[in-house]
Design a protein around this motif. Structure first.
Motif, PDB file in Angstrom:
ATOM      1  N   UNK A   2      -0.931 -12.749  16.029  1.00 17.30           N
ATOM      2  CA  UNK A   2      -0.669 -11.315  16.092  1.00 17.30           C
ATOM      3  C   UNK A   2      -0.622 -10.652  14.726  1.00 17.30           C
ATOM      4  N   UNK A   3       0.176 -11.168  13.786  1.00 16.11           N
ATOM      5  CA  UNK A   3       0.180 -10.585  12.440  1.00 16.11           C
ATOM      6  C   UNK A   3      -1.208 -10.597  11.779  1.00 16.11           C
ATOM      7  N   UNK A   4      -1.952 -11.691  11.968  1.00 17.28           N
ATOM      8  CA  UNK A   4      -3.305 -11.732  11.397  1.00 17.28           C
ATOM      9  C   UNK A   4      -4.171 -10.621  11.978  1.00 17.28           C
ATOM     10  N   UNK A   5      -4.106 -10.463  13.302  1.00 16.86           N
ATOM     11  CA  UNK A   5      -4.930  -9.435  13.945  1.00 16.86           C
ATOM     12  C   UNK A   5      -4.526  -8.038  13.503  1.00 16.86           C
ATOM     13  N   UNK A   6      -3.227  -7.811  13.330  1.00 19.08           N
ATOM     14  CA  UNK A   6      -2.776  -6.502  12.869  1.00 19.08           C
ATOM     15  C   UNK A   6      -3.260  -6.230  11.446  1.00 19.08           C
ATOM     16  N   UNK A   7      -3.178  -7.230  10.592  1.00 14.18           N
ATOM     17  CA  UNK A   7      -3.630  -7.059   9.204  1.00 14.18           C
ATOM     18  C   UNK A   7      -5.134  -6.816   9.160  1.00 14.18           C
ATOM     19  N   UNK A   8      -5.872  -7.575   9.961  1.00 20.43           N
ATOM     20  CA  UNK A   8      -7.330  -7.392   9.974  1.00 20.43           C
ATOM     21  C   UNK A   8      -7.693  -5.982  10.415  1.00 20.43           C
ATOM     22  N   UNK A   9      -6.998  -5.478  11.445  1.00 24.24           N
ATOM     23  CA  UNK A   9      -7.287  -4.126  11.929  1.00 24.24           C
ATOM     24  C   UNK A   9      -6.914  -3.069  10.899  1.00 24.24           C
ATOM     25  N   UNK A  10      -5.817  -3.315  10.164  1.00 24.56           N
ATOM     26  CA  UNK A  10      -5.297  -2.311   9.226  1.00 24.56           C
ATOM     27  C   UNK A  10      -5.907  -2.414   7.834  1.00 24.56           C
ATOM     28  N   UNK A  11      -6.633  -3.483   7.544  1.00 25.96           N
ATOM     29  CA  UNK A  11      -7.092  -3.765   6.177  1.00 25.96           C
ATOM     30  C   UNK A  11      -7.777  -2.575   5.497  1.00 25.96           C
ATOM     31  N   UNK A  12      -8.773  -1.928   6.094  1.00 28.17           N
ATOM     32  CA  UNK A  12      -9.449  -0.848   5.349  1.00 28.17           C
ATOM     33  C   UNK A  12      -8.520   0.309   5.006  1.00 28.17           C
ATOM     34  N   UNK A  13      -7.606   0.619   5.890  1.00 30.40           N
ATOM     35  CA  UNK A  13      -6.666   1.728   5.630  1.00 30.40           C
ATOM     36  C   UNK A  13      -5.648   1.341   4.565  1.00 30.40           C
ATOM     37  N   UNK A  14      -5.167   0.098   4.627  1.00 27.94           N
ATOM     38  CA  UNK A  14      -4.212  -0.365   3.618  1.00 27.94           C
ATOM     39  C   UNK A  14      -4.861  -0.447   2.238  1.00 27.94           C
ATOM     40  N   UNK A  15      -6.108  -0.889   2.179  1.00 28.97           N
ATOM     41  CA  UNK A  15      -6.799  -0.939   0.889  1.00 28.97           C
ATOM     42  C   UNK A  15      -6.983   0.473   0.326  1.00 28.97           C
ATOM     43  N   UNK A  16      -7.346   1.403   1.186  1.00 29.09           N
ATOM     44  CA  UNK A  16      -7.550   2.781   0.725  1.00 29.09           C
ATOM     45  C   UNK A  16      -6.267   3.374   0.181  1.00 29.09           C
ATOM     46  N   UNK A  17      -5.127   3.000   0.763  1.00 27.19           N
ATOM     47  CA  UNK A  17      -3.839   3.556   0.347  1.00 27.19           C
ATOM     48  C   UNK A  17      -3.152   2.713  -0.725  1.00 27.19           C
ATOM     49  N   UNK A  18      -3.773   1.565  -1.097  1.00 27.11           N
ATOM     50  CA  UNK A  18      -3.123   0.595  -1.991  1.00 27.11           C
ATOM     51  C   UNK A  18      -1.722   0.280  -1.461  1.00 27.11           C
ATOM     52  N   UNK A  19      -1.732  -0.166  -0.214  1.00 25.56           N
ATOM     53  CA  UNK A  19      -0.492  -0.334   0.527  1.00 25.56           C
ATOM     54  C   UNK A  19       0.112  -1.720   0.445  1.00 25.56           C
ATOM     55  N   UNK A  20       1.005  -1.995   1.396  1.00 23.76           N
ATOM     56  CA  UNK A  20       1.745  -3.249   1.385  1.00 23.76           C
ATOM     57  C   UNK A  20       2.043  -3.701   2.812  1.00 23.76           C
ATOM     58  N   UNK A  21       2.178  -5.012   2.954  1.00 24.65           N
ATOM     59  CA  UNK A  21       2.487  -5.639   4.245  1.00 24.65           C
ATOM     60  C   UNK A  21       3.706  -6.523   4.068  1.00 24.65           C
ATOM     61  N   UNK A  57       8.168  -3.401   0.380  1.00 26.27           N
ATOM     62  CA  UNK A  57       7.181  -2.346   0.606  1.00 26.27           C
ATOM     63  C   UNK A  57       7.123  -1.351  -0.540  1.00 26.27           C
ATOM     64  N   UNK A  58       8.279  -1.028  -1.117  1.00 28.99           N
ATOM     65  CA  UNK A  58       8.349   0.143  -1.994  1.00 28.99           C
ATOM     66  C   UNK A  58       8.766  -0.133  -3.430  1.00 28.99           C
ATOM     67  N   UNK A  59       9.387  -1.265  -3.698  1.00 29.32           N
ATOM     68  CA  UNK A  59      10.014  -1.456  -5.014  1.00 29.32           C
ATOM     69  C   UNK A  59       9.623  -2.752  -5.702  1.00 29.32           C
ATOM     70  N   UNK A  60       8.513  -3.346  -5.298  1.00 32.43           N
ATOM     71  CA  UNK A  60       8.101  -4.617  -5.900  1.00 32.43           C
ATOM     72  C   UNK A  60       6.610  -4.560  -6.222  1.00 32.43           C
ATOM     73  N   UNK A  61       6.205  -3.697  -7.154  1.00 29.98           N
ATOM     74  CA  UNK A  61       4.784  -3.428  -7.364  1.00 29.98           C
ATOM     75  C   UNK A  61       3.970  -4.624  -7.834  1.00 29.98           C
ATOM     76  N   UNK A  62       4.602  -5.603  -8.455  1.00 31.99           N
ATOM     77  CA  UNK A  62       3.869  -6.765  -8.957  1.00 31.99           C
ATOM     78  C   UNK A  62       4.215  -8.047  -8.217  1.00 31.99           C
ATOM     79  N   UNK A  63       4.717  -7.919  -7.000  1.00 33.32           N
ATOM     80  CA  UNK A  63       5.105  -9.092  -6.215  1.00 33.32           C
ATOM     81  C   UNK A  63       4.206  -9.194  -4.991  1.00 33.32           C
ATOM     82  N   UNK A  64       3.548 -10.341  -4.846  1.00 37.07           N
ATOM     83  CA  UNK A  64       2.744 -10.607  -3.659  1.00 37.07           C
ATOM     84  C   UNK A  64       2.721 -12.107  -3.403  1.00 37.07           C
TER      85      UNK A  64
END
Length: 259
Positions: free
Chosen positions: A121-140, A234-241
């Motif tokens: 489920x998480x993989x499928x959600x990430x795959x579906x959201x990937x283009x929008x998250x990349x455009x927004x420079x987002x976080x999961x 999501x909001x306060x760890x810009x260099x953490x992945x």
């Protein structure tokens, strides 16, 4: 603490518990929230109403994350409603409560159902959201469990699904960067109805007392405690992945160590 008035978050399994607490915390910061649920519409509507009272926009989007078509629809509906997607919280989860020594208590179908929600489920959600998250420079943020690290928890199938989710988080961090960050939180004992109903009242109270007495901080988790760490990632760890954060009140420090 940055305000999130221009941000949109999609939270799976957000009708109760950690998902609902995360939605409320983000709403308090001004973030628009898409509340995903699979069964409990009344509860989801109540969470959305709470978020709106906090001054945020809220949107209900039903769907079972085990269904890839539903994942794509949930993401598309969210973007159609709000115009963008900055944050994804994969919180939806399931289990079967079976003692680990009872190997006959789990079927292949049990493993497949639990993996379908907790890992696929998480993989499928990430795959579906990937283009929008990349455009927004987002976080999961993936909501995992200490079960996947310690090998303890409601069942062997649950342990395996959360260990797999931790590995998936690490691998996805490599391929989603540099635009998208992804991390996992691994809660220990979280007080609430989900565990109480699964374990039964007596076992729940015994486990809660045991956790508190054996953890270094002598505390268990509330859903709001986990939400704080999710929003931090999501909001306060810009260099953490690619990180996996144990939220266990220090119980690992009290565990016996081999000589």
């Amino acid at each position: 603490m940055p305000e999130l008035n221009d941000c949109v978050a999609l939270i799976t399994g957000a009708s109760s518990g950690i998902g609902a607490a995360t939605a409320r915390l983000l709403a308090r910061r001004g973030c628009a929230v898409a509340i995903n649920y699979s069964k409990s519409r009344d509860a989801a509507e109540a969470v959305a109403a709470e978020c709106e009272k906090l001054g945020a926009r809220a949107f209900l989007t039903p769907g079972d994350v085990a269904d890839d078509a539903a994942c794509r629809r949930v993401v598309d509906e969210t973007v159609a409603q709000f115009g963008r997607l900055n944050f994804l919280v994969n919180n939806a989860g399931t289990t079967k409560f079976v003692a680990h020594r009872n190997l006959g208590g789990l079927s292949a179908e049990d493993f497949q159902r639990i993996y379908a929600v907790n890992t696929i489920g998480p993989f499928q959600m990430i795959r579906a959201a990937e283009p929008y998250l990349r455009a927004a420079k987002g976080a999961v943020v993936n909501v995992s469990s200490v079960a996947g690290v310690y090998g303890t928890g409601s069942s062997l199938a649950y342990v395996a699904s959360k260990a797999a989710l931790n590995g998936l988080t690490l691998s996805l961090a490599r391929v989603l960067g540099p635009e998208v960050r992804i991390n996992a939180v691994c809660p220990g004992f979280v007080e609430g109805e989900w565990l109480k109903q699964g374990m039964g009242e007596a076992a729940y109270e015994a486990a809660l007392a045991n956790w508190k007495s054996n953890s270094v901080l002598q505390a268990s988790n509330k859903a709001e405690d986990i939400a704080e760490s999710i929003v931090f990632f999501l909001t306060s760890a810009p260099n953490v992945t690619g990180e996996t954060l144990l939220i266990d009140s220090g119980i690992r420090l009290a565990m016996p160590r081999p000589r």
